[in-house]
Design a protein around this motif. Structure first.
Motif, short mmCIF file in Angstrom:
data_model
loop_
_atom_site.label_atom_id
_atom_site.label_comp_id
_atom_site.label_asym_id
_atom_site.label_seq_id
_atom_site.Cartn_x
_atom_site.Cartn_y
_atom_site.Cartn_z
N TYR A 100 23.59 -29.61 -6.19
CA TYR A 100 23.30 -30.83 -6.45
C TYR A 100 21.70 -30.22 -7.42
CZ TYR A 100 20.78 -34.78 -6.68
OH TYR A 100 20.49 -36.44 -7.35
N MET A 101 21.09 -29.98 -6.48
CA MET A 101 20.00 -29.27 -6.44
C MET A 101 19.66 -29.23 -7.68
SD MET A 101 17.22 -26.43 -4.66
CE MET A 101 18.25 -25.69 -5.53
N MET A 102 20.87 -27.89 -8.51
CA MET A 102 20.67 -26.85 -9.51
C MET A 102 20.89 -28.35 -10.78
SD MET A 102 20.00 -24.21 -9.19
CE MET A 102 20.07 -24.22 -10.75
N LYS A 103 21.79 -29.28 -10.60
CA LYS A 103 21.77 -30.43 -11.64
C LYS A 103 20.43 -31.27 -12.17
CE LYS A 103 27.06 -30.14 -10.79
NZ LYS A 103 27.93 -30.88 -10.84
N ASP A 104 20.27 -31.65 -10.74
CA ASP A 104 18.88 -32.63 -10.73
C ASP A 104 18.09 -32.13 -10.96
OD1 ASP A 104 17.74 -34.83 -9.84
OD2 ASP A 104 16.98 -34.17 -7.74
N LEU A 105 17.37 -30.53 -11.36
CA LEU A 105 16.16 -29.49 -11.20
C LEU A 105 16.22 -30.17 -12.95
CD1 LEU A 105 16.37 -26.43 -8.64
CD2 LEU A 105 13.63 -28.53 -9.31
N GLN A 106 17.32 -29.76 -13.01
CA GLN A 106 17.88 -30.20 -14.80
C GLN A 106 17.11 -31.27 -15.58
OE1 GLN A 106 17.89 -27.65 -16.43
NE2 GLN A 106 18.54 -25.90 -15.20
N ARG A 107 17.67 -32.52 -14.81
CA ARG A 107 17.15 -33.65 -14.64
C ARG A 107 15.90 -34.07 -14.42
NH1 ARG A 107 22.38 -35.33 -12.59
NH2 ARG A 107 21.84 -35.51 -10.33
N CYS A 108 15.41 -33.24 -13.65
CA CYS A 108 13.76 -33.67 -13.28
C CYS A 108 12.33 -32.81 -13.80
CB CYS A 108 12.93 -33.04 -11.59
SG CYS A 108 13.97 -34.18 -11.14
#
Length: 201
Positions: A62-70
């Motif tokens: 999840y962190m990897m996807k969320d970092l892209q969003r953020c």
């Protein structure tokens, strides 16, 4: 409106990289002073029994996807640092503590460290002198001076004090923010921190 927002961070935290951009927007919008507090995240995790997201499979994905969003939200370039999370950032954190008497240089150094950790084509390895020296050359810092700041006992003590204070006040990770005695965890809670700044005005 003014006030002070304490920003507790570690360069090893990619969400602290995002937060570094977010607090700048808050400062520009509110006039609040940003009090940069380098903390050693490893000690915070150990003291509180917390675990890095990458050590929990579902959280890591999840962190990897969320970092892209953020990072897109703040128009930040982003490259995952291949040395994450098994490196020490103590040298950088102590040097950042040592430059606090010249806020503009401290901010420039903090920005450079975050950029080279999380956006540069050649990722920074913060516990490798040659890698840190290359960053310093690229950003106009004197590596010998940065190294001396990191090795100064007063700056080692300052980083330790920042870390112990954050833990005592309830911190369990990074980035963590304080407005007075009120704590906020994560850059996605900065809207609440901004409300607290308004309430102080």
């Amino acid at each position: 409106m003014a006030g002070k927002l304490e920003f507790c961070f570690d360069f090893i935290s990619p969400f602290s990289y995002v937060a570094n951009a977010a607090v700048q927007e808050i400062s520009e919008r509110t006039g609040a002073e940003i009090d940069f507090r380098p903390i050693f995240l490893g000690a915070v995790m150990q003291a509180t029994g917390n675990r890095p997201p990458g050590m929990v499979a579902a959280k890591g994905a999840y962190m990897m996807k969320d970092l892209q969003r953020c990072t897109r939200r703040y128009s930040l370039p982003f490259r995952m640092n291949p040395h994450f999370p098994m490196v020490s950032t103590r040298l950088l954190l102590r040097a950042a503590c040592g430059s606090q008497n010249t806020p503009s240089e401290q901010k420039r150094f903090i920005d450079a460290c975050f950029k080279h950790m999380w956006a540069a084509p050649t990722p920074l390895k913060p516990d490798d002198d040659a890698s840190v020296a290359a960053m310093c050359d690229a950003e106009g810092f004197d590596f010998d001076q940065i190294k001396a700041l990191a090795e100064a006992p007063a700056n080692q003590d300052a980083m330790k004090a920042n870390t112990e204070s954050a833990i005592a006040r309830g911190a369990f990770g990074a980035p963590t923010f304080f407005v007075g005695d009120e704590m906020f965890f994560g850059h996605d809670r900065l809207d609440y921190a901004e409300e607290a700044l308004k309430a102080q005005a």
